[in-house]
Design a protein around this motif. Structure first.
Motif, PDB file in Angstrom:
ATOM      1  N   LEU A   1       8.103   0.612   0.811  1.00 54.20           N
ATOM      2  CA  LEU A   1       6.847   1.348   0.841  1.00 54.20           C
ATOM      3  C   LEU A   1       5.695   0.391   1.104  1.00 54.20           C
ATOM      4  CD1 LEU A   1       8.352   2.621  -2.166  1.00 54.20           C
ATOM      5  CD2 LEU A   1       7.063   4.421  -1.069  1.00 54.20           C
ATOM      6  N   ARG A   2       4.744   0.850   1.888  1.00 56.15           N
ATOM      7  CA  ARG A   2       3.517   0.084   2.131  1.00 56.15           C
ATOM      8  C   ARG A   2       2.427   0.691   1.254  1.00 56.15           C
ATOM      9  NH1 ARG A   2       3.149   0.570   7.497  1.00 56.15           N
ATOM     10  NH2 ARG A   2       1.694   2.281   7.366  1.00 56.15           N
ATOM     11  N   LEU A   3       1.782  -0.174   0.479  1.00 62.73           N
ATOM     12  CA  LEU A   3       0.732   0.254  -0.449  1.00 62.73           C
ATOM     13  C   LEU A   3      -0.611  -0.278   0.023  1.00 62.73           C
ATOM     14  CD1 LEU A   3       2.670  -0.760  -3.669  1.00 62.73           C
ATOM     15  CD2 LEU A   3       2.368   1.561  -2.833  1.00 62.73           C
TER      16      LEU A   3
ATOM     17  N   VAL B   1      -1.445   1.883  -8.225  1.00 59.97           N
ATOM     18  CA  VAL B   1      -0.447   2.742  -7.594  1.00 59.97           C
ATOM     19  C   VAL B   1      -0.515   4.138  -8.206  1.00 59.97           C
ATOM     20  CG1 VAL B   1       1.110   0.900  -6.851  1.00 59.97           C
ATOM     21  CG2 VAL B   1       1.411   1.898  -9.105  1.00 59.97           C
TER      22      VAL B   1
ATOM     23  N   ALA C   1       1.522   5.707  -1.104  1.00 59.33           N
ATOM     24  CA  ALA C   1       2.283   4.774  -0.275  1.00 59.33           C
ATOM     25  C   ALA C   1       2.856   5.444   0.971  1.00 59.33           C
ATOM     26  CB  ALA C   1       3.418   4.173  -1.090  1.00 59.33           C
TER      27      ALA C   1
END
Length: 171
Positions: free
Chosen positions: A142-144, A151, A156
């Motif tokens: 996942l790209r955050l 979070v 994401a």
């Protein structure tokens, strides 16, 4: 951007030992290096690893690391053993700022649950694959967009989902 890699331990054996001490099965010992090679070949090398204290998670990480060609620092955290979503999120939110790429090595149901909680559900194909089955030895990436401390649900982008048996789907 930050990258979160969430790995479910490889297939474990069921000998007559306490659950925490269960080792990997032969299938798990064959599958974990495939995940490590895929991470290496796709350039998804973690800066830091947080791994469950369970033997099967530790053994999975050792085999992934051996195929990864890198040895990032590792923290073993007992909260990841039998973790639910809140436990996994707590571990993620405590990640130091210097870490850009975090790998979590954990268990079902926490691993798929936190993946689905963080991923934007609009990513139909990958999201549906994770929802359908997050098999042993699989890793979601996942790209955050923000800091680890922020979070939140749907924050994401699920960029990859690799299973050692089938490989990674084409984007």
């Amino acid at each position: 951007m930050r990258q979160l890699m969430i790995l479910r331990h490889a297939k474990s054996a069921w000998p007559d030992v306490p659950d925490h001490e269960r080792p990997l099965a032969d299938r798990g010992r064959r599958a974990a290096p495939r995940t490590g090679r895929w991470l290496r070949d796709t350039g998804n090398i973690p800066d830091h690893v947080v791994c469950s204290t369970a033997r099967r998670a530790y053994e999975t990480w050792q085999l992934v690391e051996g195929a990864l060609g890198a040895s990032p620092p590792v923290t073993y955290d007992e909260r990841l053993y039998a973790a639910d979503r809140a436990d996994v999120l707590a571990v993620i939110r405590e990640t130091p700022d210097w870490v850009a790429r975090l790998l979590i090595v954990g268990h079902d149901p926490g691993v798929p649950d936190v993946t689905l909680h963080l991923a934007d559900p609009a990513q139909d194909d990958l999201f549906d694959q994770v929802r359908t089955k997050f098999p042993t030895g699989a890793v979601a990436i996942l790209r955050l967009p923000d800091a680890w401390t922020t979070v939140d649900p749907g924050c994401a982008t699920l960029t990859h989902f690799f299973t050692p048996r089938r490989g990674a789907p084409r984007p």
